[in-house]
Design an enzyme around this catalytic site. Sequence first.
Site, PDB file in Angstrom:
ATOM      1  N   VAL A  23       4.935   2.443  10.745  1.00  0.00           N
ATOM      2  CA  VAL A  23       3.626   2.481  11.375  1.00  0.00           C
ATOM      3  C   VAL A  23       3.825   2.352  12.884  1.00  0.00           C
ATOM      4  CG1 VAL A  23       1.486   1.176  11.633  1.00  0.00           C
ATOM      5  CG2 VAL A  23       2.492   1.462   9.369  1.00  0.00           C
ATOM      6  N   CYS A  24       3.190   3.232  13.651  1.00  0.00           N
ATOM      7  CA  CYS A  24       3.333   3.191  15.114  1.00  0.00           C
ATOM      8  C   CYS A  24       2.722   1.915  15.682  1.00  0.00           C
ATOM      9  CB  CYS A  24       2.663   4.387  15.751  1.00  0.00           C
ATOM     10  SG  CYS A  24       2.491   4.210  17.536  1.00  0.00           S
ATOM     11  N   ILE A  25       3.492   1.209  16.478  1.00  0.00           N
ATOM     12  CA  ILE A  25       3.035  -0.098  16.973  1.00  0.00           C
ATOM     13  C   ILE A  25       1.835   0.026  17.917  1.00  0.00           C
ATOM     14  CG2 ILE A  25       4.767  -0.199  18.842  1.00  0.00           C
ATOM     15  CD1 ILE A  25       4.834  -3.280  18.266  1.00  0.00           C
ATOM     16  N   ALA A  70      -1.167   0.965  15.946  1.00  0.00           N
ATOM     17  CA  ALA A  70      -1.506  -0.123  15.026  1.00  0.00           C
ATOM     18  C   ALA A  70      -2.223  -1.265  15.752  1.00  0.00           C
ATOM     19  CB  ALA A  70      -0.248  -0.647  14.337  1.00  0.00           C
TER      20      ALA A  70
END
Lengths: 127, 130
Positions: B77-79, B82
């Site tokens: 998941v892209c930080i 997110a």
Amino acid sequence: MSEEMEGGTVKKFLYVNRKAPYGTIYALESLEVVLIGAAFEQDVSLAFIDDGVYELMKGQNTKGIDMKNFSPTYRALEGYDVEKLYVEKESLDARGLAEADLIVPVKVISAREMTDLMAESEVVLSF
Amino acid sequence: MKFAILVNEGPYTHQAVDTAYQFTKAALEKGHEIFRVFFYHDGVNNGTRLMVPPQDDRNIQKRWSELGEKHKLDLVVCIAAAQRRGLLDENEAKRQGKDGNNIAPGFRISGLGQLIEAGIQADRLVTFGD
């Protein structure tokens, strides 16, 4: 297809920008990928088609919608060695825009040339 | 073939998520390799363990977690995406002073570099989204 360079593989990346800069987050988050991706020293091109051409328009003013005007970031791309920006002529024409309306130097190409660009790219990220 | 999968849309809102899952599952069943599944934009919401869909509907998060466990998938998941949308793991929750985390089992939060790396390493990067 991809050539081996010192430090690893270099692929032809094409970021396709299709959405208006505001209204959805796609344009902004696409730009974030481009900026992070620049560190990987790949062969990067950006394409602007459909409403994506609006991302590069001069004189964006977002005060009324309380969002950050991120269009100056496109001018910083040169500093990241992201210098190949292609804008589709048909998309400009359909919106009554010309190259002079854009915030950065670009190469205006036809839809036909755009398909060639996509075909010869190895990794196409479409936003 | 070695695939990388990019999921750009939110669960239940957009069928792209379901198609991405079905594609990933089918590719694995055919013996292909999935280098990574990367979740971006509203796609990050696939990775919240707090989703509670109606019982007669599919549970999109659970489905990814189970597929991930079965095939040792790298679900990333892209930080940045997110954090904007309120998806945190334990470390990020602590770092940001939040009172809880909601990342689902089998998912991990990392940077956009993971997407670029997936593009470089995979034979094909397949995008699911608008």
